[in-house]
Enzyme design. Structure first.
Site, PDB file in Angstrom:
ATOM      1  N   CYS A   2      -0.279  30.553  21.298  1.00 54.49           N
ATOM      2  CA  CYS A   2       0.558  30.409  22.495  1.00 54.49           C
ATOM      3  C   CYS A   2      -0.075  31.199  23.641  1.00 54.49           C
ATOM      4  CB  CYS A   2       1.943  30.964  22.216  1.00 54.49           C
ATOM      5  SG  CYS A   2       2.722  30.213  20.800  1.00 54.49           S
ATOM      6  N   ARG A  29      -3.990  26.772  25.840  1.00 52.48           N
ATOM      7  CA  ARG A  29      -3.635  27.493  24.605  1.00 52.48           C
ATOM      8  C   ARG A  29      -2.434  26.892  23.900  1.00 52.48           C
ATOM      9  NH1 ARG A  29      -5.602  32.821  24.391  1.00 52.48           N
ATOM     10  NH2 ARG A  29      -3.957  33.324  22.936  1.00 52.48           N
ATOM     11  N   TRP A  72       2.645  26.991  21.360  1.00 51.34           N
ATOM     12  CA  TRP A  72       1.968  26.117  20.401  1.00 51.34           C
ATOM     13  C   TRP A  72       2.746  26.361  19.108  1.00 51.34           C
ATOM     14  CZ3 TRP A  72      -1.674  22.396  19.931  1.00 51.34           C
ATOM     15  CH2 TRP A  72      -2.158  22.134  18.671  1.00 51.34           C
ATOM     16  N   ASN A  98       3.158  35.590  20.770  1.00 49.67           N
ATOM     17  CA  ASN A  98       2.120  34.718  20.204  1.00 49.67           C
ATOM     18  C   ASN A  98       1.801  35.274  18.825  1.00 49.67           C
ATOM     19  OD1 ASN A  98       0.016  32.987  19.733  1.00 49.67           O
ATOM     20  ND2 ASN A  98      -1.489  34.193  20.884  1.00 49.67           N
ATOM     21  N   GLY A  99       1.936  34.436  17.788  1.00 51.90           N
ATOM     22  CA  GLY A  99       1.642  34.915  16.433  1.00 51.90           C
ATOM     23  C   GLY A  99       2.701  34.433  15.462  1.00 51.90           C
ATOM     24  N   GLU A 481     -20.293  14.339   8.069  1.00 48.33           N
ATOM     25  CA  GLU A 481     -19.702  15.084   9.194  1.00 48.33           C
ATOM     26  C   GLU A 481     -20.790  15.677  10.093  1.00 48.33           C
ATOM     27  OE1 GLU A 481     -17.152  15.282  10.770  1.00 48.33           O
ATOM     28  OE2 GLU A 481     -17.221  17.179  11.842  1.00 48.33           O
ATOM     29  N   LYS A 485     -21.110  14.904  14.062  1.00 47.00           N
ATOM     30  CA  LYS A 485     -21.147  15.945  15.112  1.00 47.00           C
ATOM     31  C   LYS A 485     -22.327  15.697  16.045  1.00 47.00           C
ATOM     32  CE  LYS A 485     -17.950  17.399  15.276  1.00 47.00           C
ATOM     33  NZ  LYS A 485     -17.152  16.594  14.419  1.00 47.00           N
ATOM     34  N   GLU A 488     -22.033  12.308  18.178  1.00 45.01           N
ATOM     35  CA  GLU A 488     -20.932  12.169  19.141  1.00 45.01           C
ATOM     36  C   GLU A 488     -21.087  13.071  20.357  1.00 45.01           C
ATOM     37  OE1 GLU A 488     -16.896  13.308  18.240  1.00 45.01           O
ATOM     38  OE2 GLU A 488     -17.567  14.613  16.633  1.00 45.01           O
ATOM     39  N   HIS A 504     -32.654   3.599  -2.207  1.00 42.54           N
ATOM     40  CA  HIS A 504     -32.178   2.203  -2.146  1.00 42.54           C
ATOM     41  C   HIS A 504     -32.275   1.646  -0.748  1.00 42.54           C
ATOM     42  CE1 HIS A 504     -30.870   2.576  -6.268  1.00 42.54           C
ATOM     43  NE2 HIS A 504     -30.237   3.703  -5.949  1.00 42.54           N
ATOM     44  N   LYS A 603     -10.002  12.910  22.865  1.00 40.59           N
ATOM     45  CA  LYS A 603      -9.664  13.913  21.843  1.00 40.59           C
ATOM     46  C   LYS A 603      -8.694  13.342  20.827  1.00 40.59           C
ATOM     47  CE  LYS A 603      -9.599  17.658  19.616  1.00 40.59           C
ATOM     48  NZ  LYS A 603     -10.726  17.874  18.696  1.00 40.59           N
TER      49      LYS A 603
HETATM   50  C1  AGP Z   1     -14.389  14.141  15.461  1.00 44.71           C
HETATM   51  O1  AGP Z   1     -15.235  15.115  16.046  1.00 44.71           O
HETATM   52  C2  AGP Z   1     -13.767  13.232  16.485  1.00 44.71           C
HETATM   53  N1  AGP Z   1     -13.181  13.925  17.556  1.00 44.71           N
HETATM   54  C3  AGP Z   1     -12.870  12.183  15.859  1.00 44.71           C
HETATM   55  O2  AGP Z   1     -13.588  11.539  14.836  1.00 44.71           O
HETATM   56  C4  AGP Z   1     -11.556  12.714  15.244  1.00 44.71           C
HETATM   57  O3  AGP Z   1     -11.841  13.482  14.104  1.00 44.71           O
HETATM   58  C5  AGP Z   1     -10.727  11.496  14.827  1.00 44.71           C
HETATM   59  O4  AGP Z   1     -10.427  10.748  15.987  1.00 44.71           O
HETATM   60  C6  AGP Z   1      -9.423  11.886  14.112  1.00 44.71           C
HETATM   61  O5  AGP Z   1      -8.619  12.649  14.985  1.00 44.71           O
HETATM   62  P1  AGP Z   1      -7.314  13.386  14.369  1.00 44.71           P
HETATM   63  O6  AGP Z   1      -7.814  14.392  13.385  1.00 44.71           O
HETATM   64  O7  AGP Z   1      -6.631  13.993  15.547  1.00 44.71           O
HETATM   65  O8  AGP Z   1      -6.482  12.332  13.690  1.00 44.71           O
END
Ligand code: AGP
Length: 608
Positions: A2, A29, A72, A98-99, A481, A485, A488, A504, A603
């Site tokens: 928060c 935050r 939050w 906050n906490g 993953e 990273k 993207e 393969h 996001k």
């Molecule tokens: C990952 O770095 C991306 N931002 C994206 O793949 C994300 O993980 C995916 O859209 C799922 O989002 P969520 O965890 O909010 O459901």
């Protein structure tokens, strides 16, 4: 986490305006609810962020001092009732926090027996009543606050105000940052310097276990035993935006660096090492049903999906439950065969990803028990699943998910112990996993301390336009993953691949311009990974290996090694992913790209 902001200035500035403007710089935050209090105008609270609060605050709202908060949520839904500030019975004492107060339930029971009545589900409100109880005994605001804080277990960063002494503010820190702004005839309290910087650059950072008493002219810092502390002021040269990032250049780097604290927060109050078990309050209501579950289908997207793949290995190997992992966008069209002995487990940082949400709804329609591992309290997936586990990882601002992934894996390990102990996992095995979980924050910090080496390596590989990421078992999802990273945020081609699958097809791509990142910790797959590395080297492919500290052999085979501390195989992904997060970050940063907001991405993907 928060955001807290408080001001006292004896009328030098209008507290209402100072506080509302300051909250804007704290919105990163937390933004599910907001509130403000001044002794002159009282309290105003609302779901939503500063924009909603401004609409509710009357034109003549003002004051010489006051406290304000952006929430939050960790306990209780994001409603006006649960928004801060919270007060005591008489509305004389007001508090923002906050906490997480871990012993709030037992304190609440004690205070209720003493006649206190509570308006909210919030753990924070309990602290306001505790101060009230001591104020009634001591008739001294500062003493009452110190006594109350000595009764609290958990984490807090607070600002506290008493209508009986309106110019005075009390701040306290235990685990959640608190910074004091030293103005000329005015003082400030905030969670980070960003809202203070427009007024003064002179600040004092409180340490854990410290309490500050502020009036417009004076500030005194004490320990919880009330001994005085002398602390020199710091001159902050950051801009407000840099302060929000804790001095880091990007939110993504800040969030990677928060990893150790995120693991601690995900584990907080949940590990029972002496019993080799865990306490997951969000699952208590369905514990009996979970004991009868015969199959789990994990549904998620992107990074959360890769966390689910790690969870599949954990749950099958250590809890003995059959697990499938499905992309949210596929599951809902697959006509899955489910029944009441199937659990559909959604993993989502935002809790709003539409593909994952629709997968949950499909699971419900077909009679499955629905669960969530979600970071955003009160989000749609959190509300629509039957039960779940909150991450407590704090808001994740960078579009590239990093600390959420670390938290999701930690939560999956907790779930593995929870379900495993229902299915014959021995207390000894539970203790072994719990011990290793508790040791992770320090091990992760050791990796983060070497971030400079990873920055150098990322620059060295700036020539590459293609990468192959290899892994086996628990580290295969980490390979996926790591590749995600990189692509993207730096827009280069990177693909994760089962190391056993390379022969393969994918190995045809390898040459001296096509580097491979191989995850080869000293575990059950080590020998096989070493032979895969030989296959790559035979085709002159450069190789970066993530290896276990102390492994001298692997260094003779490859160009570059990123060492990580040893841990048990099921927890390796929590450590091994971090060098890959840092590599991606520094690779993209070296190209001058917008790391926090990469092109074409959002996001939270709330569309199909
Ligand atoms: C990952 O770095 C991306 N931002 C994206 O793949 C994300 O993980 C995916 O859209 C799922 O989002 P969520 O965890 O909010 O459901």
């Amino acid at each position: 986490m928060c955001g807290i902001f408080a001001y006292t200035g004896k009328g030098k500035k209008d507290a209402g305006k100072v506080l509302l403007d300051g909250l804007l710089s704290l919105e990163y935050r937390g933004y599910d609810s907001a509130g403000i209090f001044t002794p002159e105008s009282g309290a105003v609270k609302t779901p939503g962020a500063v924009k909603e609060l401004r609409k509710k605050v009357s034109k003549d709202f003002s004051g010489k001092s006051g406290i304000a908060h952006l929430r939050w949520a960790t306990h209780g839904e994001p409603t006006a009732k649960n928004a801060h500030p919270h007060s005591d019975c008489g509305g004389e004492l007001w508090l923002v926090h906050n906490g997480i107060i871990e012993n709030f339930k037992e304190l609440k029971e004690k205070l209720a027996k003493l006649g206190h009545t509570f308006r909210s589900d919030s753990d924070t409100e309990v602290l306001a009543h505790l101060v009230e109880e001591y104020l009634g005994k001591t008739r001294d605001f500062e003493k009452a606050a110190l006594k109350a804080l000595n009764d609290v277990r958990g984490t807090y960063g607070i600002a506290l105000q008493y209508k009986g002494e309106p110019d005075k503010l009390i701040a306290a820190r235990m685990g959640s940052p608190i910074v004091i702004g030293l103005g000329n005839g005015e003082h400030f309290i905030a969670s980070d310097p960003s809202p203070i910087l427009p007024h003064t650059k002179k600040v004092v950072f409180l340490e854990d276990g410290e309490v500050a008493v502020l009036t417009p002219q004076k500030h005194v810092i004490r320990k919880l035993d009330s001994s005085q502390v002398r602390r020199n002021a710091t001159e902050i040269e950051w801009s407000a935006e840099q302060a929000q990032k804790g001095g880091y250049e990007h939110f993504m780097l800040k969030e990677i660096m928060e990893g150790p604290e995120v693991i601690e927060n995900t584990l907080r109050g949940r590990l029972l090492p002496s019993k080799g078990d865990v306490k997951l309050g969000g699952l208590e209501s369905v514990a009996k049903k979970l004991a009868k579950i015969e199959r789990i289908i994990i549904v998620a997207c992107g990074t959360a999906y890769y966390a689910g793949l790690v969870g599949e290995y954990m749950l099958e190997e250590h809890a003995g439950i059959p697990v499938e992992v499905e992309l949210g966008s596929e599951f809902r069209y697959r006509h899955p065969v489910l029944n009441e002995r199937t659990a559909v487990l959604a993993i989502s940082q935002s809790g709003e990803t539409l593909d994952t949400l629709e997968a949950v709804r499909e699971g419900k329609r077909r009679g499955a028990l629905t669960l969530g591992i979600v970071n955003t309290v009160g989000s749609t997936i959190a509300r629509e699943t039957d039960a779940g586990v909150y991450n407590h990882a704090g808001p994740e601002i960078g579009v590239a998910s990093t600390k959420a992934f670390v938290s999701q894996l930690t939560a999956l390990a907790l779930l593995t112990i929870f379900l495993g102990r229902q299915r014959g996992m021995s207390p000894k095995e539970g203790k072994r996993i719990a011990r290793e979980l508790a040791a992770l924050p320090k091990k992760l910090q050791a990796i983060l301390d070497r971030h400079g080496d990873i920055e150098k390596l990322a620059k060295q590989y700036g020539f590459a336009r293609d990468f192959l990421y290899l892994g086996r078992r628990y580290n295969l999802p980490v390979a996926f993953e790591g590749a995600l990273k990189l692509k993207e945020i730096s827009y280069v081609h990177a693909e994760g691949c089962g190391a056993g699958e390379m022969k393969h097809g994918p190995i045809a791509m390898i040459d001296e311009r096509f580097p491979t990142v191989a995850l080869a910790p000293m575990d059950s797959m080590y020998e096989k990974m070493i032979s895969n590395i030989h296959e790559i080297k035979a085709r002159r492919g450069p190789v970066i290996v993530v290896a276990t500290e102390g492994d001298k052999e692997v260094g003779k085979l490859v160009e570059d090694v990123l060492y990580v501390p040893k841990t048990i195989e099921m927890l390796e992904p929590i450590l091994n992913v971090v060098p890959l997060q840092l590599f991606a970050y520094y690779f993209a940063r070296a190209k001058g790209l917008n790391v926090d907001r990469p092109r074409n991405l959002a996001k939270s993907v709330t569309v199909e």
